[in-house]
Motif scaffolding. Structure first.
Motif, PDB file in Angstrom:
ATOM      1  N   ILE A   1      -3.200   9.560  -1.294  1.00 24.96           N
ATOM      2  CA  ILE A   1      -3.318   8.771  -0.018  1.00 24.96           C
ATOM      3  C   ILE A   1      -4.281   7.522  -0.079  1.00 24.96           C
ATOM      4  N   MET A   2      -5.272   7.728  -0.826  1.00 16.91           N
ATOM      5  CA  MET A   2      -6.176   6.638  -0.995  1.00 16.91           C
ATOM      6  C   MET A   2      -5.567   5.405  -1.809  1.00 16.91           C
ATOM      7  N   GLY A   3      -4.752   6.046  -2.755  1.00 21.03           N
ATOM      8  CA  GLY A   3      -4.167   5.157  -3.884  1.00 21.03           C
ATOM      9  C   GLY A   3      -3.162   4.339  -3.036  1.00 21.03           C
ATOM     10  N   LEU A   4      -2.499   4.830  -1.941  1.00 21.41           N
ATOM     11  CA  LEU A   4      -1.479   4.133  -1.144  1.00 21.41           C
ATOM     12  C   LEU A   4      -2.284   2.889  -0.359  1.00 21.41           C
ATOM     13  N   PHE A   5      -3.407   3.378   0.197  1.00 22.28           N
ATOM     14  CA  PHE A   5      -4.125   2.291   0.765  1.00 22.28           C
ATOM     15  C   PHE A   5      -4.664   1.190   0.003  1.00 22.28           C
ATOM     16  N   GLU A   6      -5.444   1.638  -0.990  1.00 20.20           N
ATOM     17  CA  GLU A   6      -6.204   0.798  -1.738  1.00 20.20           C
ATOM     18  C   GLU A   6      -5.608  -0.108  -2.689  1.00 20.20           C
ATOM     19  N   LYS A   7      -4.047   0.070  -2.982  1.00 20.91           N
ATOM     20  CA  LYS A   7      -3.154  -0.855  -3.544  1.00 20.91           C
ATOM     21  C   LYS A   7      -2.537  -1.959  -2.534  1.00 20.91           C
ATOM     22  N   LYS A   8      -2.917  -1.803  -1.433  1.00 25.16           N
ATOM     23  CA  LYS A   8      -2.662  -2.779  -0.292  1.00 25.16           C
ATOM     24  C   LYS A   8      -1.070  -2.867  -0.311  1.00 25.16           C
ATOM     25  N   VAL A   9      -0.417  -1.905  -0.300  1.00 19.78           N
ATOM     26  CA  VAL A   9       1.050  -1.786  -0.292  1.00 19.78           C
ATOM     27  C   VAL A   9       1.519  -2.323   1.202  1.00 19.78           C
ATOM     28  N   PRO A  10       2.718  -2.592   1.490  1.00 21.46           N
ATOM     29  CA  PRO A  10       3.041  -2.571   2.878  1.00 21.46           C
ATOM     30  C   PRO A  10       3.288  -1.201   3.459  1.00 21.46           C
ATOM     31  N   LEU A  11       2.773  -0.826   4.398  1.00 20.15           N
ATOM     32  CA  LEU A  11       2.965   0.376   5.015  1.00 20.15           C
ATOM     33  C   LEU A  11       2.789   0.283   6.493  1.00 20.15           C
ATOM     34  N   ASP A  12       3.533   1.177   7.119  1.00 26.33           N
ATOM     35  CA  ASP A  12       3.832   1.291   8.812  1.00 26.33           C
ATOM     36  C   ASP A  12       2.944   2.660   8.866  1.00 26.33           C
ATOM     37  N   SER A  13       3.354   3.657   8.311  1.00 25.05           N
ATOM     38  CA  SER A  13       2.529   4.774   8.605  1.00 25.05           C
ATOM     39  C   SER A  13       2.774   5.789   7.312  1.00 25.05           C
ATOM     40  N   ILE A  14       1.846   6.898   7.016  1.00 19.40           N
ATOM     41  CA  ILE A  14       1.880   8.054   6.348  1.00 19.40           C
ATOM     42  C   ILE A  14       1.985   9.312   7.150  1.00 19.40           C
ATOM     43  N   THR A  15       2.967  10.091   6.985  1.00 18.55           N
ATOM     44  CA  THR A  15       2.939  11.168   7.692  1.00 18.55           C
ATOM     45  C   THR A  15       3.064  12.398   6.708  1.00 18.55           C
ATOM     46  N   VAL A  16       2.150  13.194   6.417  1.00 13.02           N
ATOM     47  CA  VAL A  16       2.056  14.080   5.386  1.00 13.02           C
ATOM     48  C   VAL A  16       1.804  15.282   5.749  1.00 13.02           C
TER      49      VAL A  16
ATOM     50  N   ASP B   1     -17.227  18.191   9.489  1.00 11.60           N
ATOM     51  CA  ASP B   1     -16.399  17.800   8.710  1.00 11.60           C
ATOM     52  C   ASP B   1     -16.115  16.205   8.422  1.00 11.60           C
ATOM     53  N   TYR B   2     -17.194  15.574   9.113  1.00 14.52           N
ATOM     54  CA  TYR B   2     -17.257  14.086   8.774  1.00 14.52           C
ATOM     55  C   TYR B   2     -17.974  14.017   7.313  1.00 14.52           C
ATOM     56  N   GLY B   3     -17.200  13.027   6.594  1.00 14.91           N
ATOM     57  CA  GLY B   3     -17.442  12.629   5.493  1.00 14.91           C
ATOM     58  C   GLY B   3     -17.099  11.317   4.908  1.00 14.91           C
ATOM     59  N   ALA B   4     -17.136  11.140   3.500  1.00 14.35           N
ATOM     60  CA  ALA B   4     -16.550   9.987   2.943  1.00 14.35           C
ATOM     61  C   ALA B   4     -14.964   9.583   3.230  1.00 14.35           C
ATOM     62  N   LEU B   5     -14.336  10.910   3.122  1.00 16.90           N
ATOM     63  CA  LEU B   5     -13.027  10.977   3.563  1.00 16.90           C
ATOM     64  C   LEU B   5     -12.552  10.343   4.937  1.00 16.90           C
ATOM     65  N   SER B   6     -13.261  11.030   5.716  1.00 15.09           N
ATOM     66  CA  SER B   6     -13.084  10.334   7.170  1.00 15.09           C
ATOM     67  C   SER B   6     -13.344   8.788   7.401  1.00 15.09           C
ATOM     68  N   LEU B   7     -14.153   8.376   6.834  1.00 16.73           N
ATOM     69  CA  LEU B   7     -14.708   6.753   6.902  1.00 16.73           C
ATOM     70  C   LEU B   7     -13.304   6.057   6.081  1.00 16.73           C
ATOM     71  N   ALA B   8     -13.043   6.656   4.951  1.00 11.12           N
ATOM     72  CA  ALA B   8     -12.000   5.865   3.954  1.00 11.12           C
ATOM     73  C   ALA B   8     -10.708   5.835   4.773  1.00 11.12           C
ATOM     74  N   VAL B   9     -10.407   7.165   5.340  1.00 10.81           N
ATOM     75  CA  VAL B   9      -8.918   6.966   6.059  1.00 10.81           C
ATOM     76  C   VAL B   9      -9.026   6.098   7.305  1.00 10.81           C
ATOM     77  N   GLN B  10     -10.047   6.257   8.000  1.00  9.00           N
ATOM     78  CA  GLN B  10     -10.370   5.748   9.462  1.00  9.00           C
ATOM     79  C   GLN B  10     -10.396   4.137   9.296  1.00  9.00           C
ATOM     80  N   TYR B  11     -10.897   3.647   7.944  1.00  9.80           N
ATOM     81  CA  TYR B  11     -10.885   2.210   7.781  1.00  9.80           C
ATOM     82  C   TYR B  11      -9.497   1.774   7.653  1.00  9.80           C
ATOM     83  N   TYR B  12      -8.591   2.303   7.300  1.00  8.32           N
ATOM     84  CA  TYR B  12      -7.028   1.889   7.077  1.00  8.32           C
ATOM     85  C   TYR B  12      -6.098   2.157   7.984  1.00  8.32           C
ATOM     86  N   ALA B  13      -6.529   3.509   8.711  1.00  6.90           N
ATOM     87  CA  ALA B  13      -5.408   3.829   9.663  1.00  6.90           C
ATOM     88  C   ALA B  13      -6.176   4.884  10.679  1.00  6.90           C
ATOM     89  N   VAL B  14      -5.225   5.045  11.904  1.00  8.75           N
ATOM     90  CA  VAL B  14      -5.591   6.075  12.926  1.00  8.75           C
ATOM     91  C   VAL B  14      -4.963   7.462  12.538  1.00  8.75           C
TER      92      VAL B  14
END
Length: 298
Positions: free
Chosen positions: A135-150, A168-181
């Motif tokens: 998931i972080m690879g998809l985000f960080e490579k800046k590929v054109p994405l509409d959504s990720i349903t997993v 449950d709040y942590g680094a993953l929460s912040l990383a995901v929420q930086y790129y997506a809802v």
């Protein structure tokens, strides 16, 4: 072709090819049609979409995607599954199966080749041991994405959507929420898989931002700061950041920055919002850009 979401049909195809589950690939195949239908509905697939499926397995979800999407590109790492996929997906002219490791695939090239560079929709039943790097690879490579349903481990889904101050709040929460809802759209018990995993699962939909909700001078520095804050989450933020590898910031500078931002010196990182981390990162960043930590270590 028989619907693979029905357990009996899955068993038949596995026996026909004498397939053995590979623990190293974290293989758990979905055998519940109602869950498959919920995934397709949540992903909001239409004939206008090109879907990237990661880890199609024997093609169970791919069949459902092929019925609703304009194009499906399925990337499978296990070579033993390719002959099975050739049979189960043979009737679908809009499906392309690629054998390879998704972490090494140039997804930008796939988007260009199969969807004229327009944003892809990603759908996947991810192996739990490698969920975060994918998931972080998809985000960080800046590929054109509409959504990720997993499909992910339930605990990971909870961490993705967690808010500041929760357990449950942590680094993953912040990383995901930086790129997506993030939104959990279904909880899935172990009996919906073959073989059964030891933990509960959840389907999470990540609706990608066109641009992040906060602006920062350096994304890499922001995430290095976040990692440092949560590496020792029980410590006060000042102590967790002081001398932390990769960010090279003195205690005095951190104290001064917190004061200017109106944040208590005694606060822990788990209390800070993404906007507050962004503000702190911009005040502490010295412009060097030298961050000595793994891109995917969230």
């Amino acid at each position: 072709m028989a619907t693979l979401g029905i357990p009996q049909n899955t068993i038949e195809i596995l026996q026909k090819y004498q397939f053995h589950f590979q623990k190293k690939y974290g293989q758990n195949f979905l055998i519940d049609t109602s869950v498959l239908e919920r995934i397709i509905k949540a992903a909001q697939i239409s004939t206008e979409d090109c879907v990237l499926e990661i880890g199609p397995g024997i093609g169970t979800m791919t069949q459902y995607l092929a019925e609703t999407a304009g194009k499906v590109v399925a990337v499978e790492i296990d070579k033993a599954l390719i002959p099975i996929l050739e049979e189960t997906l043979g009737p679908y002219e809009n499906v392309t199966v690629l054998q390879g490791d998704i972490l090494k695939v140039n997804i930008g090239e796939l988007a260009e080749k199969y969807h004229k560079g327009k944003p892809l929709k990603v759908v996947a039943n991810l192996p739990y041991y490698i969920t975060t790097p994918i998931i972080m690879g998809l985000f960080e490579k800046k590929v054109p994405l509409d959504s990720i349903t997993v499909m992910v481990q339930k605990e990971v889904a909870e961490r993705m959507r967690a808010k500041p101050g929760t357990k449950d709040y942590g680094a993953l929460s912040l990383a995901v929420q930086y790129y997506a809802v993030p939104q959990i759209v279904a909880n899935v018990p172990p009996n919906c898989f073959m073989p059964r995993p030891a933990v509960g699962s959840a389907v999470v939909k990540l609706t990608c931002f066109e641009k992040p909700p906060v602006e920062v001078k350096s994304e890499r520095f922001l995430f290095a700061l976040i990692r440092a804050a949560f590496n020792q989450r029980r410590k006060m933020l000042i102590n967790a950041l002081t001398g932390a590898g990769g960010i090279d910031v003195t205690k005095d500078r951190i104290t001064e920055a917190l004061e200017k931002l109106g944040i208590q010196e005694t606060i822990r990182g788990e209390k800070l919002s993404l906007a507050e981390f962004a503000g702190l990162a911009d005040m502490l960043y010295n412009g060097s850009g030298e961050i000595r930590s793994s891109e995917y270590d969230i």
